[in-house]
Write an enzyme that holds these catalytic residues in place. Structure first.
Site, PDB file in Angstrom:
ATOM      1  N   HIS A  72       0.834  -1.205   0.000  1.00  0.00           N
ATOM      2  CA  HIS A  72       0.000   0.000   0.000  1.00  0.00           C
ATOM      3  C   HIS A  72       0.870   1.256   0.000  1.00  0.00           C
ATOM      4  O   HIS A  72       1.757   1.400   0.831  1.00  0.00           O
ATOM      5  CB  HIS A  72      -0.946   0.008   1.203  1.00  0.00           C
ATOM      6  CG  HIS A  72      -2.199  -0.787   0.955  1.00  0.00           C
ATOM      7  ND1 HIS A  72      -3.337  -0.664   1.703  1.00  0.00           N
ATOM      8  CD2 HIS A  72      -2.495  -1.703  -0.001  1.00  0.00           C
ATOM      9  CE1 HIS A  72      -4.269  -1.478   1.237  1.00  0.00           C
ATOM     10  NE2 HIS A  72      -3.774  -2.124   0.216  1.00  0.00           N
ATOM     11  N   TYR A 201      -9.093   5.791   7.316  1.00  0.00           N
ATOM     12  CA  TYR A 201      -9.192   6.187   8.724  1.00  0.00           C
ATOM     13  C   TYR A 201     -10.202   7.332   8.775  1.00  0.00           C
ATOM     14  O   TYR A 201      -9.928   8.423   8.262  1.00  0.00           O
ATOM     15  CB  TYR A 201      -7.837   6.674   9.252  1.00  0.00           C
ATOM     16  CG  TYR A 201      -6.833   5.559   9.483  1.00  0.00           C
ATOM     17  CD1 TYR A 201      -6.116   4.993   8.429  1.00  0.00           C
ATOM     18  CD2 TYR A 201      -6.594   5.073  10.771  1.00  0.00           C
ATOM     19  CE1 TYR A 201      -5.199   3.973   8.644  1.00  0.00           C
ATOM     20  CE2 TYR A 201      -5.674   4.052  11.000  1.00  0.00           C
ATOM     21  CZ  TYR A 201      -4.989   3.516   9.940  1.00  0.00           C
ATOM     22  OH  TYR A 201      -4.077   2.499  10.152  1.00  0.00           O
ATOM     23  N   PRO A 294      -4.279   0.902  18.988  1.00  0.00           N
ATOM     24  CA  PRO A 294      -3.987   0.377  17.641  1.00  0.00           C
ATOM     25  C   PRO A 294      -4.048   1.379  16.496  1.00  0.00           C
ATOM     26  O   PRO A 294      -3.699   1.051  15.367  1.00  0.00           O
ATOM     27  CB  PRO A 294      -5.056  -0.715  17.458  1.00  0.00           C
ATOM     28  CG  PRO A 294      -6.142  -0.371  18.411  1.00  0.00           C
ATOM     29  CD  PRO A 294      -5.506   0.333  19.556  1.00  0.00           C
ATOM     30  N   LYS A 298       1.031   0.269  15.232  1.00  0.00           N
ATOM     31  CA  LYS A 298       2.424   0.169  15.654  1.00  0.00           C
ATOM     32  C   LYS A 298       2.754  -1.038  16.549  1.00  0.00           C
ATOM     33  O   LYS A 298       3.920  -1.399  16.707  1.00  0.00           O
ATOM     34  CB  LYS A 298       2.846   1.446  16.416  1.00  0.00           C
ATOM     35  CG  LYS A 298       2.996   2.644  15.535  1.00  0.00           C
ATOM     36  CD  LYS A 298       4.288   2.576  14.736  1.00  0.00           C
ATOM     37  CE  LYS A 298       4.259   3.466  13.512  1.00  0.00           C
ATOM     38  NZ  LYS A 298       4.208   2.778  12.244  1.00  0.00           N
ATOM     39  N   TYR A 386       3.953   6.650  10.161  1.00  0.00           N
ATOM     40  CA  TYR A 386       3.118   5.497   9.814  1.00  0.00           C
ATOM     41  C   TYR A 386       3.931   4.421   9.101  1.00  0.00           C
ATOM     42  O   TYR A 386       3.797   3.227   9.389  1.00  0.00           O
ATOM     43  CB  TYR A 386       1.954   5.962   8.923  1.00  0.00           C
ATOM     44  CG  TYR A 386       0.871   4.925   8.762  1.00  0.00           C
ATOM     45  CD1 TYR A 386      -0.196   4.864   9.650  1.00  0.00           C
ATOM     46  CD2 TYR A 386       0.913   3.991   7.723  1.00  0.00           C
ATOM     47  CE1 TYR A 386      -1.200   3.898   9.516  1.00  0.00           C
ATOM     48  CE2 TYR A 386      -0.075   3.029   7.577  1.00  0.00           C
ATOM     49  CZ  TYR A 386      -1.122   2.991   8.478  1.00  0.00           C
ATOM     50  OH  TYR A 386      -2.096   2.039   8.344  1.00  0.00           O
TER      51      TYR A 386
HETATM   52  P1  FAD Z   1       1.635 -11.409  21.893  1.00  0.00           P
HETATM   53  O1  FAD Z   1       1.216 -11.492  20.481  1.00  0.00           O
HETATM   54  O2  FAD Z   1       0.628 -11.023  22.924  1.00  0.00           O
HETATM   55  O3  FAD Z   1       2.245 -12.830  22.282  1.00  0.00           O
HETATM   56  C1  FAD Z   1       2.535 -13.190  23.608  1.00  0.00           C
HETATM   57  C2  FAD Z   1       2.459 -14.696  23.727  1.00  0.00           C
HETATM   58  O4  FAD Z   1       2.926 -15.098  25.013  1.00  0.00           O
HETATM   59  C3  FAD Z   1       1.045 -15.230  23.602  1.00  0.00           C
HETATM   60  O5  FAD Z   1       0.989 -16.228  22.608  1.00  0.00           O
HETATM   61  C4  FAD Z   1       0.727 -15.770  24.997  1.00  0.00           C
HETATM   62  O6  FAD Z   1      -0.146 -16.884  24.952  1.00  0.00           O
HETATM   63  C5  FAD Z   1       2.109 -16.146  25.483  1.00  0.00           C
HETATM   64  N1  FAD Z   1       2.243 -16.187  26.954  1.00  0.00           N
HETATM   65  C6  FAD Z   1       1.795 -15.288  27.866  1.00  0.00           C
HETATM   66  N2  FAD Z   1       2.113 -15.665  29.116  1.00  0.00           N
HETATM   67  C7  FAD Z   1       2.788 -16.836  28.994  1.00  0.00           C
HETATM   68  C8  FAD Z   1       3.364 -17.726  29.943  1.00  0.00           C
HETATM   69  N3  FAD Z   1       3.329 -17.481  31.252  1.00  0.00           N
HETATM   70  N4  FAD Z   1       3.986 -18.841  29.482  1.00  0.00           N
HETATM   71  C9  FAD Z   1       4.031 -19.113  28.139  1.00  0.00           C
HETATM   72  N5  FAD Z   1       3.491 -18.299  27.212  1.00  0.00           N
HETATM   73  C10 FAD Z   1       2.880 -17.172  27.618  1.00  0.00           C
HETATM   74  N6  FAD Z   1      -1.830  -3.975  16.925  1.00  0.00           N
HETATM   75  C11 FAD Z   1      -2.011  -3.287  15.819  1.00  0.00           C
HETATM   76  O7  FAD Z   1      -1.061  -2.672  15.348  1.00  0.00           O
HETATM   77  N7  FAD Z   1      -3.250  -3.280  15.215  1.00  0.00           N
HETATM   78  C12 FAD Z   1      -4.321  -3.978  15.724  1.00  0.00           C
HETATM   79  O8  FAD Z   1      -5.415  -3.961  15.168  1.00  0.00           O
HETATM   80  C13 FAD Z   1      -4.152  -4.693  16.884  1.00  0.00           C
HETATM   81  N8  FAD Z   1      -5.192  -5.380  17.450  1.00  0.00           N
HETATM   82  C14 FAD Z   1      -4.985  -6.044  18.628  1.00  0.00           C
HETATM   83  C15 FAD Z   1      -6.034  -6.728  19.235  1.00  0.00           C
HETATM   84  C16 FAD Z   1      -5.854  -7.372  20.468  1.00  0.00           C
HETATM   85  C17 FAD Z   1      -7.025  -8.104  21.131  1.00  0.00           C
HETATM   86  C18 FAD Z   1      -4.576  -7.346  21.087  1.00  0.00           C
HETATM   87  C19 FAD Z   1      -4.353  -8.037  22.435  1.00  0.00           C
HETATM   88  C20 FAD Z   1      -3.519  -6.681  20.447  1.00  0.00           C
HETATM   89  C21 FAD Z   1      -3.716  -6.030  19.231  1.00  0.00           C
HETATM   90  N9  FAD Z   1      -2.676  -5.341  18.588  1.00  0.00           N
HETATM   91  C22 FAD Z   1      -2.865  -4.667  17.458  1.00  0.00           C
HETATM   92  C23 FAD Z   1      -1.340  -5.341  19.095  1.00  0.00           C
HETATM   93  C24 FAD Z   1      -0.473  -6.394  18.433  1.00  0.00           C
HETATM   94  O9  FAD Z   1      -1.245  -7.489  18.055  1.00  0.00           O
HETATM   95  C25 FAD Z   1       0.579  -6.752  19.470  1.00  0.00           C
HETATM   96  O10 FAD Z   1       1.366  -5.592  19.651  1.00  0.00           O
HETATM   97  C26 FAD Z   1       1.440  -7.944  19.098  1.00  0.00           C
HETATM   98  O11 FAD Z   1       0.693  -9.134  19.159  1.00  0.00           O
HETATM   99  C27 FAD Z   1       2.630  -8.027  20.052  1.00  0.00           C
HETATM  100  O12 FAD Z   1       3.302  -9.232  19.861  1.00  0.00           O
HETATM  101  P2  FAD Z   1       4.005  -9.949  21.069  1.00  0.00           P
HETATM  102  O13 FAD Z   1       4.672 -11.146  20.463  1.00  0.00           O
HETATM  103  O14 FAD Z   1       4.805  -8.990  21.837  1.00  0.00           O
HETATM  104  O15 FAD Z   1       2.845 -10.400  22.075  1.00  0.00           O
HETATM  105  C1  DHB Z   2      -5.394  -2.843  11.065  1.00  0.00           C
HETATM  106  C2  DHB Z   2      -5.250  -2.574  12.389  1.00  0.00           C
HETATM  107  C3  DHB Z   2      -4.824  -1.320  12.782  1.00  0.00           C
HETATM  108  O1  DHB Z   2      -4.658  -1.050  14.083  1.00  0.00           O
HETATM  109  C4  DHB Z   2      -4.547  -0.333  11.870  1.00  0.00           C
HETATM  110  O2  DHB Z   2      -4.170   0.900  12.292  1.00  0.00           O
HETATM  111  C5  DHB Z   2      -4.690  -0.608  10.540  1.00  0.00           C
HETATM  112  C6  DHB Z   2      -5.109  -1.879  10.132  1.00  0.00           C
HETATM  113  C7  DHB Z   2      -5.854  -4.181  10.639  1.00  0.00           C
HETATM  114  O3  DHB Z   2      -6.185  -5.005  11.514  1.00  0.00           O
HETATM  115  O4  DHB Z   2      -5.921  -4.434   9.424  1.00  0.00           O
END
Ligand code: FAD
Ligand code: DHB
Length: 392
Positions: A72, A201, A294, A298, A386
């Site tokens: 994009h 947006y 979100p 980021k 962005y």
């Molecule tokens: P996570 O993806 O949370 O992974 C952490 C992992 O650790 C999980 O699999 C969990 O099961 C595991 N874990 C936890 N505790 C333990 C333990 N004690 N022992 C073993 N394993 C454990 N970001 C965006 O930019 N846009 C979005 O639209 C967006 N939507 C989101 C929606 C939700 C519901 C959430 C929670 C987050 C969202 N985010 C979004 C943020 C983005 O998805 C996260 O920043 C990203 O997943 C971070 O990755 P991570 O690997 O740090 O953590």
């Molecule tokens: C999506 C999520 C976001 O937080 C964003 O800023 C743009 C796209 C997505 O889930 O596609």
């Protein structure tokens, strides 16, 4: 059990770290409390920054992203019934990839398994011990319910906001900063082709809305709703009608296509940072250390950037015993984290309706959106952040 780097969490941060370490010849073990199917299904982010997409390609994980993801070159800001496009290549020379977190996680797991990587699913870490020594340990319970110990040289907690990593740092060394918002996002996945070529947006008097996508036939859309919303209170008809209202153009000529909704969930909105991101031989990466609302897309990108830094530091340490990059990890990562915190907070404030806000606040939002539409440096600042700041 023994390994060099013990990684807690098989989200994007833990999996990408394990993959990069393997490429650098550093051994690791990943402990994940959920099962593989759950990790691969969890609907979350969708936008990959230019530099993170490049890192995925360089590490051999770009093939499916190139084939099935979308490049994009811009986004649309929609406000006051008008649309304004932000052109990324023209303003920054960069672009973003629309490539879902679920797909990144699927590719990473498949690759780690193919490379003989050790990922233990349904293995919950219960304690991290001796982090101030050279032999930290992680206690965990296996899928079979057996208590085990993982001995390592370093532990990296990639275990998200509710994990045990952050709370294993001594209370007196950690400082936290946070902000909660009085609203959240109701997110849907729908079997309908996207009604747009690029993300929209939208700031509307009734609240924010975002149109994103997952494929030629699947759309991802979000609505600002009160933080205490129960998704069950939102029928499919109510969701589509509210989305259509918030995306409406004054001149018409655009229509939101609707279709069957296959997933509905609420994402709370929060800003959070824990400092430092390291103590002794325990490092924090991704959501374990920081959360962004979100709006700026980021969260996933910050998580990937953290572990790119860590992988380099751990490679240098294994090759020569040098710890300089590990010693500066927290400060270096936090510089980017705080920039992303600011951008995410700013985008959120610009586009959402604060239920406690005044007409003055709402008028200021429109004035700034007009400024972005009229003034190249203002648009460039949005686009720089962005698509991902390369210099931070
Ligand atoms: P996570 O993806 O949370 O992974 C952490 C992992 O650790 C999980 O699999 C969990 O099961 C595991 N874990 C936890 N505790 C333990 C333990 N004690 N022992 C073993 N394993 C454990 N970001 C965006 O930019 N846009 C979005 O639209 C967006 N939507 C989101 C929606 C939700 C519901 C959430 C929670 C987050 C969202 N985010 C979004 C943020 C983005 O998805 C996260 O920043 C990203 O997943 C971070 O990755 P991570 O690997 O740090 O953590
Ligand atoms: C999506 C999520 C976001 O937080 C964003 O800023 C743009 C796209 C997505 O889930 O596609």
């Amino acid at each position: 059990m023994r390994t060099t780097v013990g990684i807690i969490g098989a989200g994007p941060a833990g999996l990408f770290l394990s993959h990069l370490l393997h490429q650098h010849g550093v051994e690791s073990v990943v402990l994940e409390r959920r099962d593989r199917a759950y990790c691969e299904r969890r609907q979350r982010a969708g936008v990959v920054e230019h530099g993170v997409a490049e890192a995925l390609r360089e590490s051999g994980l770009g093939e499916r992203m190139e084939r099935e993801g979308f490049r994009h070159d811009g986004i649309e800001l929609r406000f006051d019934g008008r649309g304004h496009r932000i052109d990324f290549p023209e303003l920054t020379g960069r672009h973003v990839m629309i490539w879902a977190q679920t797909e990144i996680v699927k590719d990473l797991i498949a690759r780690r398994v193919a490379d003989g990587g050790r990922i233990f699913f349904e293995a919950e870490a219960t304690a991290i011990e001796d982090i101030e020594t050279e032999r930290p340990r992680v206690r965990f319970t296996t899928a079979e319910g057996v208590d085990e110990v993982l001995e390592c040289d370093y532990v990296v907690a990639c275990d998200g906001f509710h994990g045990i990593g952050r709370t294993s740092l001594p209370e007196e060394v950690v400082r936290t900063y946070d902000k909660t918002y009085p609203f959240g996002w109701l997110g849907i996945l729908a079997d309908v082709p996207p009604s747009c070529d690029e993300l929209i947006y939208a700031r509307h008097e009734r609240g924010f809305a975002l149109h994103s996508m997952r494929s030629e036939s699947v759309s991802r859309l979000y609505l600002q709703v009160p933080a205490d919303t129960d998704p069950a209170d939102w029928s499919d008809d109510r969701i589509w009608s509210e989305l259509a209202t918030r995306f409406e153009l004054r001149e018409g000529g655009w229509k939101l296509e609707t279709g069957p909704i296959t997933d509905k969930s609420l994402t709370p909105m929060r800003s959070f940072v824990a400092e430092p991101m390291r103590h002794g031989r325990l490092f924090l990466a991704g959501d374990a250390a920081h959360i962004v609302p979100p709006t700026g897309a980021k969260g996933l990108n910050l998580a990937m950037r953290d572990v790119m830094l860590l992988a380099e530091g751990l490679r240098a340490w294994q090759e020569s015993g040098a710890t300089a990059a590990l010693d500066t990890y927290s400060d270096t990562a936090l510089r980017r984290v705080w920039r992303a915190e600011h951008f995410s907070y700013w985008m959120t404030s610009l586009l959402h309706i604060d239920p406690d806000g005044t007409p003055f606040d709402r008028r200021l939002q429109l004035s700034y959106l007009d400024h972005i539409a009229a003034c190249r440096p203002a648009a460039a600042q949005l686009a720089e952040n962005y698509t991902g700041l390369p210099e931070v």
